[in-house]
Scaffold this motif. Structure first.
Motif, PDB file in Angstrom:
ATOM      1  N   VAL A  77       3.977  11.532  -7.059  1.00  0.00           N
ATOM      2  CA  VAL A  77       5.063  10.526  -7.079  1.00  0.00           C
ATOM      3  C   VAL A  77       5.399  10.085  -5.717  1.00  0.00           C
ATOM      4  N   LEU A  78       5.284  10.968  -4.693  1.00  0.00           N
ATOM      5  CA  LEU A  78       5.428  10.595  -3.342  1.00  0.00           C
ATOM      6  C   LEU A  78       4.721   9.577  -2.898  1.00  0.00           C
ATOM      7  N   ALA A  79       3.241   9.838  -3.236  1.00  0.00           N
ATOM      8  CA  ALA A  79       2.184   9.061  -2.477  1.00  0.00           C
ATOM      9  C   ALA A  79       2.423   7.558  -3.516  1.00  0.00           C
ATOM     10  N   SER A  80       2.444   7.644  -4.779  1.00  0.00           N
ATOM     11  CA  SER A  80       2.504   6.664  -5.436  1.00  0.00           C
ATOM     12  C   SER A  80       3.539   5.653  -4.969  1.00  0.00           C
ATOM     13  N   VAL A  81       4.933   6.201  -4.871  1.00  0.00           N
ATOM     14  CA  VAL A  81       5.945   5.359  -4.274  1.00  0.00           C
ATOM     15  C   VAL A  81       5.675   4.747  -2.791  1.00  0.00           C
ATOM     16  N   VAL A  82       5.262   5.497  -2.007  1.00  0.00           N
ATOM     17  CA  VAL A  82       5.129   5.075  -0.404  1.00  0.00           C
ATOM     18  C   VAL A  82       3.919   3.991  -0.367  1.00  0.00           C
ATOM     19  N   GLN A  83       2.814   4.359  -1.266  1.00  0.00           N
ATOM     20  CA  GLN A  83       1.650   3.510  -1.240  1.00  0.00           C
ATOM     21  C   GLN A  83       2.337   2.101  -1.905  1.00  0.00           C
ATOM     22  N   SER A  84       2.860   1.992  -2.784  1.00  0.00           N
ATOM     23  CA  SER A  84       3.280   0.655  -3.409  1.00  0.00           C
ATOM     24  C   SER A  84       4.456   0.012  -2.792  1.00  0.00           C
ATOM     25  N   ARG A  85       5.349   0.500  -2.221  1.00  0.00           N
ATOM     26  CA  ARG A  85       6.341  -0.016  -1.354  1.00  0.00           C
ATOM     27  C   ARG A  85       5.960  -0.360  -0.024  1.00  0.00           C
ATOM     28  N   MET A  86       5.263   0.166   0.702  1.00  0.00           N
ATOM     29  CA  MET A  86       4.817   0.101   2.097  1.00  0.00           C
ATOM     30  C   MET A  86       3.649  -1.125   1.922  1.00  0.00           C
ATOM     31  N   GLN A  87       2.913  -0.984   0.990  1.00  0.00           N
ATOM     32  CA  GLN A  87       1.938  -2.216   0.703  1.00  0.00           C
ATOM     33  C   GLN A  87       2.610  -3.376   0.581  1.00  0.00           C
ATOM     34  N   ALA A  88       3.621  -3.628  -0.231  1.00  0.00           N
ATOM     35  CA  ALA A  88       4.351  -4.662  -0.585  1.00  0.00           C
ATOM     36  C   ALA A  88       5.137  -5.107   0.901  1.00  0.00           C
ATOM     37  N   LEU A  89       5.256  -4.352   1.822  1.00  0.00           N
ATOM     38  CA  LEU A  89       5.985  -4.755   3.062  1.00  0.00           C
ATOM     39  C   LEU A  89       4.748  -5.047   4.081  1.00  0.00           C
ATOM     40  N   GLY A  90       3.494  -5.007   3.625  1.00  0.00           N
ATOM     41  CA  GLY A  90       2.374  -5.549   4.576  1.00  0.00           C
ATOM     42  C   GLY A  90       1.858  -4.482   5.310  1.00  0.00           C
ATOM     43  N   TYR A  91       1.922  -3.005   5.047  1.00  0.00           N
ATOM     44  CA  TYR A  91       1.320  -1.774   5.488  1.00  0.00           C
ATOM     45  C   TYR A  91       0.405  -1.234   4.686  1.00  0.00           C
ATOM     46  N   GLN A  92      -0.535  -0.442   5.327  1.00  0.00           N
ATOM     47  CA  GLN A  92      -1.642   0.187   4.425  1.00  0.00           C
ATOM     48  C   GLN A  92      -1.231   1.661   4.759  1.00  0.00           C
ATOM     49  N   VAL A  93      -1.376   2.554   3.671  1.00  0.00           N
ATOM     50  CA  VAL A  93      -1.031   3.875   3.938  1.00  0.00           C
ATOM     51  C   VAL A  93      -2.280   4.775   4.178  1.00  0.00           C
ATOM     52  N   ILE A  94      -2.327   5.524   5.141  1.00  0.00           N
ATOM     53  CA  ILE A  94      -3.382   6.777   5.039  1.00  0.00           C
ATOM     54  C   ILE A  94      -2.926   8.033   4.440  1.00  0.00           C
ATOM     55  N   LEU A  95      -3.292   8.299   3.474  1.00  0.00           N
ATOM     56  CA  LEU A  95      -2.904   9.827   2.941  1.00  0.00           C
ATOM     57  C   LEU A  95      -3.954  10.776   3.266  1.00  0.00           C
ATOM     58  N   SER A  96      -3.259  11.923   3.818  1.00  0.00           N
ATOM     59  CA  SER A  96      -4.225  12.844   4.150  1.00  0.00           C
ATOM     60  C   SER A  96      -3.752  14.237   3.369  1.00  0.00           C
TER      61      SER A  96
END
Length: 336
Positions: A77-96
């Motif tokens: 859930v954390l990965a999904s929420v962070v990815q979708s919300r930050m992408q909407a703000l113009g960011y890309q997420v590096i998941l490790s």
């Protein structure tokens, strides 16, 4: 030949500065012009030179996210929420994925710094507080989620684990259970320590002894559930209920229940921690203490966005409440 910003500006019949502002989403460019430039850039196959932009703006538009595994439903859930919300703000997420290993986590943090991430949301191991503080001092905001780092001045978004484990144990006590097995994470982790404390508090308030033999601790893995459930169910006087407060261990416990041919809840009551859709689909549906993963994830993003906007590190700890969801896997103790 790669399409350049100059090519986009020429084709859109605007200046290079206007094309740059439009593609960056600047409020200094009117909506019609911005839409036109974006359409022209897409038609030409233009791709922003993110490295050059990062050098110019000192912003990479990259966000780090570290979790221990992707078996844990809360981490998903954390990965999904962070990815979708930050992408909407113009960011890309590096998941490790750290595998809850301090050395691996340390390498991940170094790599994220090398890639000039603008911020980090971390489910920390707890052993690398110095590295996280160094990131803060380098103006890389850090938000800890699910776990805190003891002794480090870092913002943390946590579940109400003590209260959740207390409520879960109380529920089983109210059903008449007195021998309640607990499978919980390591004591050096925030969730492991607080869930154990909630269980003990409920037992003590019920004037019941806390039997160490009924408490099984272990790393967050299905194998822990297998070993712990077999140990509890092999006792001369096995528990009538098991509270699995180590989410990753839930699968292992279900395996043992199946292998032993036990009927839930007739032979054994089961209560899990952290909800998952398939817990509701299981037959019987599994009762859970829900840790509020979506709320935690959204609050972590809210705090990171504020930090990226210039808000100082408060070092505060934010809590999201847990709640008991009663389904069909727990029943009252039958009088013999």
């Amino acid at each position: 030949m790669a399409v350049t910003l100059r090519d986009v500006a020429r084709a859109a019949d605007v200046s290079i500065a206007t094309a740059s502002r439009a593609l960056a989403g600047s409020s200094l460019t009117n909506h019609a012009t911005q839409k036109h430039v974006i359409q022209v850039a897409a038609a030409l196959g233009y791709r922003t030179n993110t490295f050059a932009r990062a050098l110019k703006t000192k912003r990479s538009r990259l966000i780090g996210l570290t979790v221990h595994n992707l078996e844990n439903a809360s981490f998903q859930v954390l990965a999904s929420v962070v990815q979708s919300r930050m992408q909407a703000l113009g960011y890309q997420v590096i998941l490790s994925i750290s595998a809850d290993d301090p050395e691996q986590e340390r390498d991940i943090f170094r790599t994220l710094v090398d890639h000039s991430v603008d911020g980090l949301i971390a489910v920390p191991n707890g052993a690398n507080g110095a590295q996280l503080l160094a990131m803060e001092h380098a103006d890389i905001p850090v938000i800890c989620a699910v776990r805190r780092v003891e002794g480090a001045m870092l913002e943390s978004v946590l579940a109400g684990d003590l209260d959740g484990a207390y409520a879960g144990t109380r529920h089983l006590l109210d059903l008449g259970h007195r021998r309640i097995g607990l499978i919980v994470g390591p004591g050096e982790t925030t969730s492991g320590k607080e869930r154990l404390a909630g269980y003990k508090r409920a037992m003590q308030e019920a004037s019941l002894p806390v039997d160490p033999a009924l408490i099984q601790t272990g790393r967050y893995a299905p194998e822990t559930g297998v070993v712990a459930a077999n140990a509890l169910l092999s006792m001369p006087a096995p528990p009538t209920a098991i509270f699995v407060a180590n989410h990753e261990s839930s699968v292992g416990v279900l395996r043992v229940v199946s292998e032993r041919g036990l009927l839930i809840p007739d032979d054994l009551s089961l209560l899990f921690y952290e909800d998952s859709p398939w817990f509701e689909w299981q037959r019987p549906a599994i009762s859970v203490v829900d840790s509020g993963a979506t709320e935690m994830a959204n609050l972590a993003v809210d705090r990171l966005v504020q930090r990226l906007g210039g808000v100082a590190n408060s070092g505060r700890e934010y809590r999201v409440g847990s709640r008991l969801i009663q389904r069909a896997s727990c029943r009252a103790v039958q009088e013999s």
